[in-house]
Design an enzyme around this catalytic site. Sequence first.
Site, PDB file in Angstrom:
ATOM      1  N   PHE A 134       8.822  45.642 -13.871  1.00  0.00           N
ATOM      2  CA  PHE A 134       8.678  46.667 -12.824  1.00  0.00           C
ATOM      3  C   PHE A 134       7.394  47.469 -13.035  1.00  0.00           C
ATOM      4  CE2 PHE A 134      13.330  46.083 -13.102  1.00  0.00           C
ATOM      5  CZ  PHE A 134      13.591  45.705 -11.795  1.00  0.00           C
ATOM      6  N   HIS A 135       6.308  46.770 -13.266  1.00  0.00           N
ATOM      7  CA  HIS A 135       5.036  47.458 -13.389  1.00  0.00           C
ATOM      8  C   HIS A 135       3.901  46.449 -13.195  1.00  0.00           C
ATOM      9  CE1 HIS A 135       6.062  46.242 -17.589  1.00  0.00           C
ATOM     10  NE2 HIS A 135       4.876  45.702 -17.465  1.00  0.00           N
TER      11      HIS A 135
END
Length: 145
Positions: free
Chosen positions: A54-55
Amino acid sequence: MRGKPGMQVVKYVFQPHGDDRGQLVALEEFRDIPFRIKRVYYMYDTKEGVVRGFHAHKKLEQILVCIHGSCKICLDNGLGEKKVIPLEKPYEGLYVSNDMWREMFDFSPDAVLMVLASELYDEEDYIRDYDAFLHYVRERREKEA
Ligand code: T46
C-alpha cells in the site's frame, strides 16, 4: 492527445545452476540485477489473508523474488493501469520501479518473499497515501510532457 503509456511488467528469469544435487541461483548486481544492490530484506510467516505494501516509492527500484512458496503482487502505475503478477518460482524476479503503487497478497503459508533493493531504507522515500501518489505521478508526467 497522447495515448496511454502502456504499463510494462518486467519479469527476470534467472539462470539456475542445476546438477544432481539440486539447484542454485546466483544474483549479481549489474549482471542479473540492473542496479547496485544496497539492501536485501525478506518477509516470511505472512498470515492468511494479509495484504502488505500500500505504498509507492519516489526513488527506490527493487526486484522481488518469491524464493519459497507463492504470492501475488498488484502493481498500479497511477495512470489507470493495474496488473496482478503471480510469483511462484524461486528463479523468477519481478522488477518494480519507483513511482509504482504495490500491494502484495495471497501469500501461501510457506512463502518467503525476498526483495533486492537499490537504496537503503528511507521512510522519506515512501508515498503512503494513494491520492498523494496519484497527484505525484500525474505531476511528474506533466513535467515530462
Ligand atoms: C516495498 C515492499 C515490497 C525496516 O526497518 N527496514 C527495511 O528495509 C524495511 C523494508 C522495513 N523496515 C521496517 C519498517 C516497518 O516497521 O519493517 C517494518 C515493515 O515494513 P513495511 O510495513 O514497509 O513492509 P511492507 O511489506 O508493507 O513493504 C515492504 C517495503 O517496505 C517496501 O519498500 O516495496 O515491501
